[in-house]
Write a protein that holds these residues in place. Sequence first.
Motif, PDB file in Angstrom:
ATOM      1  N   LEU A  19       0.820  -1.201   0.000  1.00 12.79           N
ATOM      2  CA  LEU A  19       0.000   0.000   0.000  1.00 12.79           C
ATOM      3  C   LEU A  19       0.857   1.256   0.000  1.00 12.79           C
ATOM      4  N   LEU A  20       1.946   1.249   0.789  1.00 10.00           N
ATOM      5  CA  LEU A  20       2.831   2.395   0.832  1.00 10.00           C
ATOM      6  C   LEU A  20       3.503   2.604  -0.512  1.00 10.00           C
ATOM      7  N   SER A  21       3.918   1.519  -1.156  1.00 14.40           N
ATOM      8  CA  SER A  21       4.546   1.636  -2.468  1.00 14.40           C
ATOM      9  C   SER A  21       3.580   2.230  -3.485  1.00 14.40           C
ATOM     10  N   ALA A  22       2.307   1.792  -3.422  1.00 14.67           N
ATOM     11  CA  ALA A  22       1.311   2.322  -4.344  1.00 14.67           C
ATOM     12  C   ALA A  22       1.077   3.810  -4.100  1.00 14.67           C
ATOM     13  N   LEU A  23       1.057   4.200  -2.815  1.00 22.21           N
ATOM     14  CA  LEU A  23       0.838   5.600  -2.471  1.00 22.21           C
ATOM     15  C   LEU A  23       1.982   6.467  -2.957  1.00 22.21           C
ATOM     16  N   VAL A  24       3.212   6.016  -2.730  1.00 21.72           N
ATOM     17  CA  VAL A  24       4.371   6.773  -3.179  1.00 21.72           C
ATOM     18  C   VAL A  24       4.392   6.867  -4.701  1.00 21.72           C
ATOM     19  N   GLY A  25       4.048   5.751  -5.377  1.00 19.26           N
ATOM     20  CA  GLY A  25       4.012   5.769  -6.829  1.00 19.26           C
ATOM     21  C   GLY A  25       3.015   6.772  -7.359  1.00 19.26           C
ATOM     22  N   LEU A  26       1.831   6.846  -6.706  1.00 15.87           N
ATOM     23  CA  LEU A  26       0.823   7.808  -7.125  1.00 15.87           C
ATOM     24  C   LEU A  26       1.313   9.230  -6.904  1.00 15.87           C
ATOM     25  N   SER A  27       1.977   9.456  -5.766  1.00 16.50           N
ATOM     26  CA  SER A  27       2.398  10.814  -5.426  1.00 16.50           C
ATOM     27  C   SER A  27       3.449  11.344  -6.374  1.00 16.50           C
ATOM     28  N   LEU A  28       4.211  10.449  -7.008  1.00 17.39           N
ATOM     29  CA  LEU A  28       5.284  10.877  -7.893  1.00 17.39           C
ATOM     30  C   LEU A  28       4.812  11.116  -9.325  1.00 17.39           C
ATOM     31  N   GLN A  29       3.497  10.932  -9.570  1.00 15.51           N
ATOM     32  CA  GLN A  29       2.977  11.245 -10.884  1.00 15.51           C
ATOM     33  C   GLN A  29       3.081  12.751 -11.123  1.00 15.51           C
ATOM     34  N   ASP A  45       4.147  24.135  -9.469  1.00 14.28           N
ATOM     35  CA  ASP A  45       4.893  24.823 -10.525  1.00 14.28           C
ATOM     36  C   ASP A  45       3.974  25.427 -11.591  1.00 14.28           C
ATOM     37  N   ASP A  46       2.684  25.539 -11.279  1.00 11.81           N
ATOM     38  CA  ASP A  46       1.739  26.173 -12.203  1.00 11.81           C
ATOM     39  C   ASP A  46       1.755  27.671 -11.957  1.00 11.81           C
ATOM     40  N   ARG A  47       2.312  28.423 -12.885  1.00 13.55           N
ATOM     41  CA  ARG A  47       2.445  29.867 -12.697  1.00 13.55           C
ATOM     42  C   ARG A  47       1.391  30.667 -13.440  1.00 13.55           C
ATOM     43  N   THR A  48       0.408  29.988 -13.993  1.00 19.25           N
ATOM     44  CA  THR A  48      -0.677  30.716 -14.633  1.00 19.25           C
ATOM     45  C   THR A  48      -1.545  31.381 -13.577  1.00 19.25           C
ATOM     46  N   ILE A  49      -2.153  32.490 -13.929  1.00 16.62           N
ATOM     47  CA  ILE A  49      -3.011  33.217 -13.000  1.00 16.62           C
ATOM     48  C   ILE A  49      -4.341  32.477 -12.879  1.00 16.62           C
ATOM     49  N   PHE A 203      -0.521  19.828  -1.749  1.00 14.78           N
ATOM     50  CA  PHE A 203       0.380  18.678  -1.660  1.00 14.78           C
ATOM     51  C   PHE A 203      -0.270  17.415  -2.209  1.00 14.78           C
ATOM     52  N   ASP A 204      -1.038  17.562  -3.293  1.00 20.41           N
ATOM     53  CA  ASP A 204      -1.653  16.390  -3.917  1.00 20.41           C
ATOM     54  C   ASP A 204      -0.625  15.528  -4.635  1.00 20.41           C
ATOM     55  N   TYR A 205       0.414  16.156  -5.175  1.00 20.29           N
ATOM     56  CA  TYR A 205       1.424  15.451  -5.949  1.00 20.29           C
ATOM     57  C   TYR A 205       2.807  15.821  -5.442  1.00 20.29           C
ATOM     58  N   MET A 206       3.693  14.862  -5.497  1.00 18.43           N
ATOM     59  CA  MET A 206       5.074  15.056  -5.078  1.00 18.43           C
ATOM     60  C   MET A 206       5.991  14.922  -6.285  1.00 18.43           C
ATOM     61  N   ASN A 213      14.342  26.159   5.253  1.00 21.65           N
ATOM     62  CA  ASN A 213      14.385  25.710   6.642  1.00 21.65           C
ATOM     63  C   ASN A 213      13.400  24.566   6.822  1.00 21.65           C
ATOM     64  N   GLY A 214      13.771  23.591   7.654  1.00 23.84           N
ATOM     65  CA  GLY A 214      12.870  22.478   7.895  1.00 23.84           C
ATOM     66  C   GLY A 214      12.737  21.596   6.671  1.00 23.84           C
ATOM     67  N   ASN A 215      11.618  20.868   6.597  1.00 23.60           N
ATOM     68  CA  ASN A 215      11.422  19.889   5.533  1.00 23.60           C
ATOM     69  C   ASN A 215      10.021  19.980   4.957  1.00 23.60           C
ATOM     70  N   ALA A 216       9.940  20.018   3.634  1.00 22.17           N
ATOM     71  CA  ALA A 216       8.659  19.884   2.969  1.00 22.17           C
ATOM     72  C   ALA A 216       8.221  18.417   3.062  1.00 22.17           C
ATOM     73  N   PRO A 217       6.930  18.132   2.989  1.00 26.81           N
ATOM     74  CA  PRO A 217       6.489  16.734   3.044  1.00 26.81           C
ATOM     75  C   PRO A 217       6.966  15.946   1.833  1.00 26.81           C
ATOM     76  N   SER A 218       7.157  14.657   2.033  1.00 28.30           N
ATOM     77  CA  SER A 218       7.565  13.773   0.942  1.00 28.30           C
ATOM     78  C   SER A 218       6.426  12.860   0.504  1.00 28.30           C
ATOM     79  N   LEU A 219       5.321  12.887   1.225  1.00 28.42           N
ATOM     80  CA  LEU A 219       4.135  12.104   0.884  1.00 28.42           C
ATOM     81  C   LEU A 219       3.006  13.046   0.507  1.00 28.42           C
ATOM     82  N   PRO A 220       2.035  12.579  -0.281  1.00 21.27           N
ATOM     83  CA  PRO A 220       0.939  13.458  -0.674  1.00 21.27           C
ATOM     84  C   PRO A 220      -0.038  13.684   0.475  1.00 21.27           C
ATOM     85  N   PHE A 221      -0.560  14.904   0.532  1.00 23.45           N
ATOM     86  CA  PHE A 221      -1.613  15.267   1.481  1.00 23.45           C
ATOM     87  C   PHE A 221      -2.661  16.031   0.681  1.00 23.45           C
TER      88      PHE A 221
END
Length: 280
Positions: A19-29, A45-49, A203-206, A213-221
């Motif tokens: 399940l974790l592998s599937a979640l990580v795979g989805l997040s890296l799309q 990275d969407d810079r459109t208004i 944080f839908d996609y990673m 400073n600190g750490n951005a999440p590595s999993l999708p939220f």
Amino acid sequence: MADRRDRDGNTTMRLSLLLLSALVGLSLQQCDPKRCTIPNCRCYDDRTIPGSLSKSETPQIVMVSFEGTINSDNIKDYLPIFQSVTNPNNCPARGTFFIEDSGTAYDLVKDISSDGHEIGISSVDGNAPSSSTGWIDMIKKVSSELEGHNIDLKEVKGVRAPQLAMGGNAEMTGIGSSNLLYDSSCSSVSFSSANTLIWPYTFDYMPTAACDNGNAPSLPFPGRWEVPIADLHDINGDKLPCVVPSGCRNITTKRDAFDIFFNAFAGHYNGIESSISYDC
């Protein structure tokens, strides 16, 4: 009986890993702006208004925010900032206050909330929790105090980590478990020029943007937002980046403080209009 527990335990572990592998795979799309759309999703990275507005049609949004203790001494410095400013639609200007529990006079927090300022959560004592459980407990503690002073928790939606050190997956787990909407802790020098501005994102996609400073999440939220903080720059010398005015050099007068904010605003205004926040 012991053998069966071992077999069940191994099976459960294998399923968890799958399940974790599937979640990580989805997040890296790759995030597709055509599928990841507001109000629930936006690619980092969407810079459109948003809304396909032109620059001239886009409202200029400036987020003025503070974090820490609220007491009778510092509130006298904060509130005059808003009392002489009116928005173009004649509505009064308002800010966001991320509350640290220790030393805070919650009757004053109630007053500024009733006056239309946004209330968020920062910490219990100025220190960041080290686990998801710690983040959940911290948010519950401050939320309980806010609710006890008749502040509507439905209006409390954001968190800012102490020292702007984003807490990664642990913090976002705390935010999600508490039904909050966003973090505003990720600062980066890469956001600070007119050509590198970004809008708030989810944080839908990673992966998403890295933080200084600190750490951005590595999993999708999914559905949880980041309101990033663009670095300021020293007004003299090498113009080195600084996240907050107290971290900038050569700020000795009111004029210096004005210049550092005005220079940052002017640089962004002449680029892409955005809702990047500036931390005070």
